[in-house]
Design a protein around this motif. Sequence first.
Motif, PDB file in Angstrom:
ATOM      1  N   ALA A   1       0.843  -1.198   0.000  1.00  0.00           N
ATOM      2  CA  ALA A   1       0.000   0.000   0.000  1.00  0.00           C
ATOM      3  C   ALA A   1       0.877   1.248   0.000  1.00  0.00           C
ATOM      4  CB  ALA A   1      -0.919  -0.005   1.215  1.00  0.00           C
ATOM      5  N   ALA A   2       1.953   1.224   0.800  1.00  0.00           N
ATOM      6  CA  ALA A   2       2.854   2.372   0.845  1.00  0.00           C
ATOM      7  C   ALA A   2       3.490   2.596  -0.524  1.00  0.00           C
ATOM      8  CB  ALA A   2       3.931   2.143   1.894  1.00  0.00           C
TER       9      ALA A   2
ATOM     10  N   LYS B   1      12.539   0.479  -2.834  1.00  0.00           N
ATOM     11  CA  LYS B   1      11.782  -0.243  -1.811  1.00  0.00           C
ATOM     12  C   LYS B   1      11.176   0.806  -0.897  1.00  0.00           C
ATOM     13  CE  LYS B   1      13.167  -4.910  -0.828  1.00  0.00           C
ATOM     14  NZ  LYS B   1      14.011  -5.787  -0.009  1.00  0.00           N
ATOM     15  N   ILE B   2       9.876   0.796  -0.810  1.00  0.00           N
ATOM     16  CA  ILE B   2       9.201   1.793   0.006  1.00  0.00           C
ATOM     17  C   ILE B   2       8.620   1.075   1.220  1.00  0.00           C
ATOM     18  CG2 ILE B   2       7.530   3.684  -0.044  1.00  0.00           C
ATOM     19  CD1 ILE B   2       9.449   3.795  -2.403  1.00  0.00           C
TER      20      ILE B   2
ATOM     21  N   ASN C   1       9.660   5.413   4.287  1.00  0.00           N
ATOM     22  CA  ASN C   1      11.100   5.255   4.185  1.00  0.00           C
ATOM     23  C   ASN C   1      11.381   4.819   2.749  1.00  0.00           C
ATOM     24  OD1 ASN C   1      13.774   5.081   5.268  1.00  0.00           O
ATOM     25  ND2 ASN C   1      13.557   2.858   5.103  1.00  0.00           N
ATOM     26  N   VAL C   2      12.006   5.708   1.981  1.00  0.00           N
ATOM     27  CA  VAL C   2      12.205   5.444   0.558  1.00  0.00           C
ATOM     28  C   VAL C   2      13.639   5.003   0.350  1.00  0.00           C
ATOM     29  CG1 VAL C   2      12.224   6.466  -1.735  1.00  0.00           C
ATOM     30  CG2 VAL C   2      10.479   7.131  -0.090  1.00  0.00           C
TER      31      VAL C   2
ATOM     32  N   TRP D   1      16.001   7.743   2.091  1.00  0.00           N
ATOM     33  CA  TRP D   1      15.480   9.008   2.593  1.00  0.00           C
ATOM     34  C   TRP D   1      14.145   8.776   3.269  1.00  0.00           C
ATOM     35  CZ3 TRP D   1      16.898   8.125  -2.487  1.00  0.00           C
ATOM     36  CH2 TRP D   1      18.146   8.631  -2.869  1.00  0.00           C
ATOM     37  N   GLN D   2      13.710   9.798   4.000  1.00  0.00           N
ATOM     38  CA  GLN D   2      12.366   9.756   4.557  1.00  0.00           C
ATOM     39  C   GLN D   2      11.543  10.830   3.869  1.00  0.00           C
ATOM     40  OE1 GLN D   2      12.308   9.900   8.785  1.00  0.00           O
ATOM     41  NE2 GLN D   2      13.500   8.021   8.982  1.00  0.00           N
TER      42      GLN D   2
END
Lengths: 242, 499
Positions: A63-64, A180-181, A200-201, A214-215
């Motif tokens: 979902a993210a 990856k998220i 969190n990417v 990164w956030q």
Amino acid sequence: MQPAKHDIIQQLQREVLSLQRHKGISGQQLHTGWGDIDKAFPGHTFPLGAVHEFISTNKENAAATNGFMAGLVGKLMQQSKQVLWISTKRTLFPPALNMFGIAPERIVFIDLCKQKEVLWAIEEALKCNALSVVIGELSELSFTESRRLQLAVEQSRVTGFIHRYNPRTENTVACVTRWKISHLASEMNGMPGVGFPKWNVALLKVRNGRPGTWQIEWSAGGFKQIAPQAFSISEMLQRKAG
Amino acid sequence: MGKRFIAIWFRHLTTDRMVRSQPELKDIPFVLSAPERGRMVIKAANIAAQEKGIQVNMVVADCRAIHPTLQVFDYQPGQAEKLLNALAEWCLRYTPVVATDLPEGLILDISGCAHLWGGERPYLKELLTKLRGYGYDVRAAIADTVGTAWAVSRFGQVSPIVASASQMEVLLPLPPAALRLEQSTLERLDKLGLHQISSFITMPRKALRRRFGQGLLSRLDQALGQEYEVIQPIQPAEPYQERLPSLEPIRTAKGIEIALSQLLEKLCLRLAKEGKGVRKCIFKCYRIDGNVQQIEIGTNQSSRNVRHLFKLFELKIATIAPALGIEVFTIEAPIVEDTSVIQDALWDFTEGGNGTAIAELLDRIAGKLGVGSIHRYLPDEHYWPERSLKVASSLAEMSETCWRTDIPRPIHLLPQPETIDVTVPMPDYPPMLFNYKGVLHHVKKADGPERIEQEWWLQQGLYRDYYCIEDEQGARYWLFRLGSYDSGEPKWFMHGFFA
């Protein structure tokens, strides 16, 4: 002397990029609003006209990932172009796309049964230059299949997002990036309720660029980079020590 | 130009069919029989059996007395009809209008077709040679009316081709049975000694009507062409249809492609003249062994773009089995719609052009993977989440209402809400803990409730109280409670995931 050298190096970098078939789309740029994250990409812009790979391992992260992709698609969609969303067992809820700046009626959903059909449909769609973005949800993607997709977009300059949910192996593919998220707790600053989506990417791979983590928060109709909080790490350490 | 008809008579339809499938029966007398009032009665006999004096409607036991080694097989009801339909379909290569004439004939409307075979005589010869080649014992006749063609094919002695407007002369020497009359009428005519049509055709009509009824007069008029006879074609003529016969049977995919593109060009040229476009199109291949292979496409937007339609068909050409070869191709468009001329001219340059490119892509996807796989959603005026959107029927359809954006909706919605176990501190509070698929989640943040009532005019049931929940991992969920704590323990459900 020094600036001249700098210019030469930049010139050479551009040539190398063009040799590596990284063209981008002339006159079109994606304004991500990410600040220094853009520096991770070749030429300091998000690569368009290429295939990007997203990997998620559980439902929450899927979902993210779809939220993050929807944010990107919303930024990418031009006025006249439509988007194709190709998947099997789709759970995406179209009304939620409004939040990411997408009019849901401008997305055509293709719901199929087999992975093979999804691959065929993605390839056909990527060849159609009337589309701006094609999103494909599938789990397995071999190197050969990914190369076919890459060849298709090199002709048509369509951007492709492949969302791989729970793949058996994270094999090498011919996509320009791998993301990856994962979800992060939203920030409320002491207020009650649930805040804006925050992720969190992790950019695990990027061709001719620098990977990083990164956030990012989605607020006020755009991406916002958040500096990671230093104290949270020390808190974790303290807990572990205790 | 006047009408011309062929009546074909299959004299031993069912037995010829048996011989075709079992060639060893060719010279053996055999009959097909069925039980009738407790006896086995003969329904069909082959030529060899008829030579022995065995006739239809005799009892099998009597025939066994005449010819002890007579072979008897079961008669299958409905077989003749099936055979005739198959033969009628086969005959479509000679003319587009073919009707079956039960129990043992076919009627073909050949107006304007015979010259393609170089006249009526070669046309008839070709048709009969082919049918006799398949082993059917046939007779046929050509005339201006169905009645005369029928009469001459059954009873004619002279020539099978009746010249235009000479029905009267041909009919005169024939027996009354040639007029397709009822059995009782025939018996009465026989009793009165009227053994030829010539003997009563000159009688006053009033007298004929009084003695034999209106049936005789109308059959007479039909045969003479004074009354129009309607035949029921097995395949109604399609207004948008093109045909392409091939000189030699075609067996290769390339050959089929050439035929298809030629037909499409013809069809699209005609559609362009009339300002129309295809929504549904059928391509049929008539094989020399009588089988018909067909492929069908549909489009999302009416189209007369030859290249695009060809691409849609191209995906399905592989499913055509040419076997020994295909001799006639036809293409027909059962559903056509108006297309604007302007859109045609500005094919690839405007926004409409984009729409066309996408519509063509979707046509390809629909052609290969099914129309049901393509969805586009519009807002619907319902609060119930599952009903808050509807499927759009076309690419251009737009909604008058707007999407609701003031309340959060999850990016993933489960097709069916899944039950969860929760721990709730107080009624009407969000849960503290919940267990979803064996994993325990501690709730850190929560929003809600958002109450959504049942729409009583559609469905009865309990309302839902929705909560947005964030757990300690930062994952966001959409949960709801069905009903309230007033009436016992309400159930909790997981319904979606937020981004």
